[in-house]
Enzyme design. Sequence first.
Site, PDB file in Angstrom:
ATOM      1  N   ASN A  76       0.832  -1.216   0.000  1.00  9.60           N
ATOM      2  CA  ASN A  76       0.000   0.000   0.000  1.00  9.60           C
ATOM      3  C   ASN A  76       0.863   1.262   0.000  1.00  9.60           C
ATOM      4  OD1 ASN A  76      -2.384  -1.528   0.225  1.00  9.60           O
ATOM      5  ND2 ASN A  76      -2.129  -1.666   2.440  1.00  9.60           N
ATOM      6  N   HIS A 133     -14.419  -0.850   6.356  1.00 12.16           N
ATOM      7  CA  HIS A 133     -13.303  -1.573   6.976  1.00 12.16           C
ATOM      8  C   HIS A 133     -13.697  -2.202   8.316  1.00 12.16           C
ATOM      9  CE1 HIS A 133      -9.171  -1.872   8.772  1.00 12.16           C
ATOM     10  NE2 HIS A 133      -8.866  -2.149   7.523  1.00 12.16           N
ATOM     11  N   GLU A 161     -15.903   4.953   3.354  1.00 11.34           N
ATOM     12  CA  GLU A 161     -14.496   5.140   3.014  1.00 11.34           C
ATOM     13  C   GLU A 161     -14.407   6.016   1.771  1.00 11.34           C
ATOM     14  OE1 GLU A 161     -12.320   1.400   2.757  1.00 11.34           O
ATOM     15  OE2 GLU A 161     -13.412   0.637   4.484  1.00 11.34           O
ATOM     16  N   SER A 174     -10.967  -0.336   0.398  1.00 14.07           N
ATOM     17  CA  SER A 174      -9.682  -1.018   0.481  1.00 14.07           C
ATOM     18  C   SER A 174      -9.631  -2.319  -0.315  1.00 14.07           C
ATOM     19  CB  SER A 174      -9.315  -1.273   1.940  1.00 14.07           C
ATOM     20  OG  SER A 174     -10.343  -1.969   2.587  1.00 14.07           O
ATOM     21  N   ASP A 221     -13.385   7.601   6.142  1.00 17.15           N
ATOM     22  CA  ASP A 221     -12.074   6.994   6.357  1.00 17.15           C
ATOM     23  C   ASP A 221     -11.385   6.989   4.993  1.00 17.15           C
ATOM     24  OD1 ASP A 221      -9.941   5.228   6.450  1.00 17.15           O
ATOM     25  OD2 ASP A 221     -11.032   3.639   7.502  1.00 17.15           O
ATOM     26  N   HIS A 268      -7.041   5.068   1.826  1.00 15.18           N
ATOM     27  CA  HIS A 268      -6.455   4.780   0.508  1.00 15.18           C
ATOM     28  C   HIS A 268      -6.532   5.956  -0.454  1.00 15.18           C
ATOM     29  CE1 HIS A 268      -5.841   0.572   1.478  1.00 15.18           C
ATOM     30  NE2 HIS A 268      -6.979   0.663   2.143  1.00 15.18           N
ATOM     31  N   LYS A 287      -0.127   3.955   4.504  1.00 14.55           N
ATOM     32  CA  LYS A 287      -0.256   3.662   3.074  1.00 14.55           C
ATOM     33  C   LYS A 287       0.562   4.694   2.277  1.00 14.55           C
ATOM     34  CE  LYS A 287      -3.833   0.832   4.467  1.00 14.55           C
ATOM     35  NZ  LYS A 287      -4.972   0.819   5.369  1.00 14.55           N
TER      36      LYS A 287
END
Length: 383
Positions: A47, A133, A175, A179, A204, A207, A236
Amino acid sequence: MSWQQRFRQALDQRRAADGWRQRRIIDEQTTRTLHSGGRCYHHFSSNDYLGLTRHPAVIAAWQQGAALTGAGAGASGHVTGYHRQHADLEAQLADWLGYERALLFISGFAANQAVIHLLGEKNDRILADKLSHASLLDAASHSPAQLRRFSHNAPESLATRLASPCEGETLVVTEGIFSMDGDSAPLAALAQQTRQAGGWLLVDDAHGIGVVGEQGRGSCWQQGVRPELQVITFGKAFGVSGAALLCDADTADYFLQFSRHLIYSTAMPAAQAFALQAALHEVQQGEALRQRLQQNIRHFRRGAASLPWQLMDSESAIQPLLVGENSEAVALSARLAEAGCWVSAIRPPTVPPGTARLRITLTAAHRPEDIDRLLEALHDAAG
Ligand SMILES: *Cc1c(COP(=O)(O)O)cnc(C)c1O
C-alpha cells in the site's frame, strides 16, 4: 466447549474452506521488489502507493528525530508524551486539509475505534456502507448505538435508512476509496443526504489520502466535500504508520477529554511525527509521483481488459481481479508467485463469500516493465 475445542474447531473449518491465512517472512523489500524464501519477486501487494517508505528524506527525518527526541514518546500525550513534533504535525495536517484541528492516533484501526466508541451512545445510530473496513464495523457492532448497513456506494440505500426515525444522533460512515474493491464513494451525494437528515459524516480515507486530489489532499477534497469527521492513515501513501482525525475544535477537545484511546495509550514516537512531517512534504510536492501512478494504473487496465477474470470497476491503485472461489484465488496467487510476481489472494471474511480475489496494488515506484511482467504472468495463467 473448552477454549481448546473451540480453537481446534475454528481452525479446522478455516483450513477446510481454503481460508487459512499465513504470514510469510519477508527478508527484504522495496516498493517494487520483495525477497522471501530465497527468491525475489515483483511486488504487487504494497500500500506504499507513492514509494515513500524508502524516501531518503523520510528515513533521514526519522533517524534525526530519534537522535533528538529518543526512540519513544515515553508516555501518553496527556502525561508527557506530547512533543513539539506532534503539535507541529497536527497543525500542518489541519491546515493542509482545512480543518480546525487534527489529533494523532497510533493507527487507523485505533482512530476508527476511538471515533465510533466515543460518538455512538444509546439511541444513536450508525449507518455504514456495508463494505466499510473491519475497524469501523467492529467498533460499530460493539457500540450501544444501533448499527445499520447501507448498500455499497448507494446513496438511495442510505436515503431509505435515513428516512426511518431515530431518537438520537446519526453518524454516517464510509471510506473514500474502498480497500478491497478500489472504487470511490459518491461522497457529495452521501454528504448531502447526511446533512439534510441532520447527521454527521465520517470518511475513512486510508487509501485516498496522498493519492488523489490537489496536493494529495484525498478523496474528500477531490470531490469537493468536507465531512465533519475525516480519518486519514499514514501506513499507506505516507509510507510510515499512524493516523489522524480531522475535526472542529469542540470535537477535538471532547476527544482529548474523553477518548480512552488517546488518554490510556502511549503516544506515537516523536521521531515518527517528525518523519511524518517529511512524508507530508513529499506528499504535497508529489504531483509527479501521482501522475506516474495514474500512468501505471492505465497501463495495467489496458493490458488486463482481456483477462478471463473480472477486472473490478476501479480507477485507483487497488486493482482487484475477481476470481470467486477461495481455492482458485489461492491457486492463481501461487501461479503468479511461480512466475515471480507477488500478489495476495483476499478471501472471506475480508470480502463477501464467493468473491475471493487477487488484490493487485500499483505504486508510483513500479516501472512499465514490472507491469508488463505481471500482465504476462496473468495471461499465461489464463491460457
Ligand atoms: C488500512 C486501513 C485502516 C487501518 O489503518 P492502520 O493504520 O493500518 O491501522 C483503516 N481503514 C481502512 C479503510 C484501511 O484500509
